[in-house]
Design a protein around this motif. Sequence first.
Motif, short mmCIF file in Angstrom:
data_model
loop_
_atom_site.label_atom_id
_atom_site.label_comp_id
_atom_site.label_asym_id
_atom_site.label_seq_id
_atom_site.Cartn_x
_atom_site.Cartn_y
_atom_site.Cartn_z
N ASP A 42 0.83 -1.20 0.00
CA ASP A 42 0.00 0.00 0.00
C ASP A 42 0.87 1.25 0.00
O ASP A 42 0.57 2.23 -0.69
CB ASP A 42 -0.92 0.03 1.22
CG ASP A 42 -1.91 -1.12 1.26
OD1 ASP A 42 -2.21 -1.68 0.19
OD2 ASP A 42 -2.38 -1.46 2.36
N VAL A 43 1.92 1.24 0.81
CA VAL A 43 2.81 2.40 0.91
C VAL A 43 3.62 2.57 -0.37
O VAL A 43 3.79 3.69 -0.88
CB VAL A 43 3.74 2.27 2.14
CG1 VAL A 43 4.58 3.54 2.31
CG2 VAL A 43 2.93 2.00 3.40
N ARG A 44 4.11 1.46 -0.89
CA ARG A 44 4.88 1.55 -2.14
C ARG A 44 4.03 2.12 -3.26
O ARG A 44 4.48 2.99 -4.02
CB ARG A 44 5.43 0.16 -2.52
CG ARG A 44 6.59 -0.29 -1.63
CD ARG A 44 7.28 -1.50 -2.21
NE ARG A 44 6.48 -2.71 -2.09
CZ ARG A 44 6.53 -3.56 -1.07
NH1 ARG A 44 7.37 -3.33 -0.07
NH2 ARG A 44 5.79 -4.64 -1.04
N ALA A 45 2.78 1.66 -3.37
CA ALA A 45 1.91 2.18 -4.43
C ALA A 45 1.61 3.65 -4.23
O ALA A 45 1.69 4.46 -5.18
CB ALA A 45 0.61 1.37 -4.46
N ALA A 46 1.28 4.04 -3.00
CA ALA A 46 0.92 5.44 -2.74
C ALA A 46 2.09 6.38 -2.97
O ALA A 46 1.91 7.48 -3.52
CB ALA A 46 0.39 5.58 -1.32
N THR A 47 3.28 5.99 -2.57
CA THR A 47 4.43 6.89 -2.75
C THR A 47 4.83 7.02 -4.22
O THR A 47 5.46 8.01 -4.60
CB THR A 47 5.64 6.41 -1.92
OG1 THR A 47 5.91 5.02 -2.20
CG2 THR A 47 5.37 6.60 -0.44
N GLN A 48 4.45 6.04 -5.03
CA GLN A 48 4.68 6.17 -6.48
C GLN A 48 3.61 7.04 -7.12
O GLN A 48 3.90 7.94 -7.91
CB GLN A 48 4.72 4.78 -7.11
CG GLN A 48 5.93 3.95 -6.72
CD GLN A 48 5.84 2.50 -7.18
OE1 GLN A 48 4.81 2.06 -7.69
NE2 GLN A 48 6.91 1.74 -6.98
N ILE A 49 2.36 6.78 -6.77
CA ILE A 49 1.25 7.50 -7.40
C ILE A 49 1.26 8.98 -7.00
O ILE A 49 0.99 9.86 -7.84
CB ILE A 49 -0.09 6.84 -7.02
CG1 ILE A 49 -0.18 5.46 -7.71
CG2 ILE A 49 -1.28 7.71 -7.41
CD1 ILE A 49 -1.30 4.59 -7.18
N PHE A 50 1.59 9.27 -5.75
CA PHE A 50 1.58 10.65 -5.26
C PHE A 50 3.00 11.23 -5.15
O PHE A 50 3.25 12.11 -4.32
CB PHE A 50 0.88 10.72 -3.91
CG PHE A 50 -0.56 10.29 -3.95
CD1 PHE A 50 -1.53 11.12 -4.51
CD2 PHE A 50 -0.96 9.05 -3.45
CE1 PHE A 50 -2.86 10.73 -4.57
CE2 PHE A 50 -2.29 8.66 -3.49
CZ PHE A 50 -3.24 9.49 -4.06
N ALA A 51 3.89 10.74 -6.00
CA ALA A 51 5.30 11.13 -5.90
C ALA A 51 5.53 12.62 -6.07
O ALA A 51 6.47 13.18 -5.51
CB ALA A 51 6.12 10.36 -6.94
N ASP A 52 4.66 13.30 -6.83
CA ASP A 52 4.90 14.72 -7.08
C ASP A 52 4.13 15.63 -6.13
O ASP A 52 4.12 16.85 -6.30
CB ASP A 52 4.54 15.07 -8.53
CG ASP A 52 3.08 14.77 -8.87
OD1 ASP A 52 2.39 14.13 -8.05
OD2 ASP A 52 2.65 15.17 -9.97
N CYS A 53 3.50 15.06 -5.11
CA CYS A 53 2.83 15.89 -4.11
C CYS A 53 3.86 16.55 -3.20
O CYS A 53 5.01 16.11 -3.10
CB CYS A 53 1.87 15.04 -3.26
SG CYS A 53 0.45 14.42 -4.18
#
Length: 325
Positions: free
Chosen positions: A81-92
Amino acid sequence: MDSVLIIGGTRFIGRPTVEEFLDHGYDVTIFNRGSHENPFAENDDVRHVEGDRTTDSALERAKMEVDPDVVVDCVAYYPKDVRAATQIFADCDAYVYISSGAAYGVDEAPKREDDTPLHDCTPDQATSDEDETYGPRKAEGDRAVFAAADRGVRAMSIRPPIVFGPHDYTRRFDYWIDRVKNHDRLLVPYSELRHLVYVEDVASALRVIAEAGEAGEAYNVGTHTLPLLTEWIDAIAEAVGRDVETVRVGDRELDAVDLAPDEFPLYLDYPHVLPTDKLEALGWEPTAVAESVAETVAAHPDGEGRENGPDRETEERMLGVLDTF
């Protein structure tokens, strides 16, 4: 005005987190499956995007719809879950993961963010939903945060111990509130020091970390003082306005009525101490214990929590045994 996407947002930690960001001028969106009642359904200032956070396409859709500056992840229970979120929201501008004090892999005290080792996590543990894998899974989530920061993502984590406060669905703290409200003598096992944290202090810490935290860092959060279990009970009694007697017992006494210390909520057989100086250096301050306990007591539904520990009949048998000595 900054915008925040709170993954979760309708249950225990999520509620005050929504309110914390609202109170500080953020546009707030919650993202969840909608399987729990939404306390903000009538609040026009809180937008709701429905979706399953374990599905990458749902997270990507939420990102496109909201384009958040900040992401607070309340319900990342697996490293993936964390790996996916940090990739998807990488530019936040900021991603803050709620880890846990259980991520620490040793029973030493105090447990410091930059010194105390974390649990290892095997591939089987990373996908398990067993209670004993919770700490390893949270630790691996932390490592996913650190890896994201190495890629240039402003990702951070927070490590709370057991959280108490209004809307706590675990009802662990409520067990002791119910006991204090209804009985004059309480059976209390000898317990080591254990850090707790007020839910609203977690919420304020999440905002402070999002605004001032450093990428790749983890931050402990907890009370400023470290009351014993009996002192927590005293604080509850003060808030309730009752005098209670706490009768402390050890393993041998409890054996007489087939009880074990770990059947009592908040008992711990090793010290669990999380220094918060790193978080406080960012400008965060905790609520005084007396105030946080009073607010928790005021919100306590009568009768809630009593099922989370030994029943009163067994407790009274133990007290009767002690009275014969």
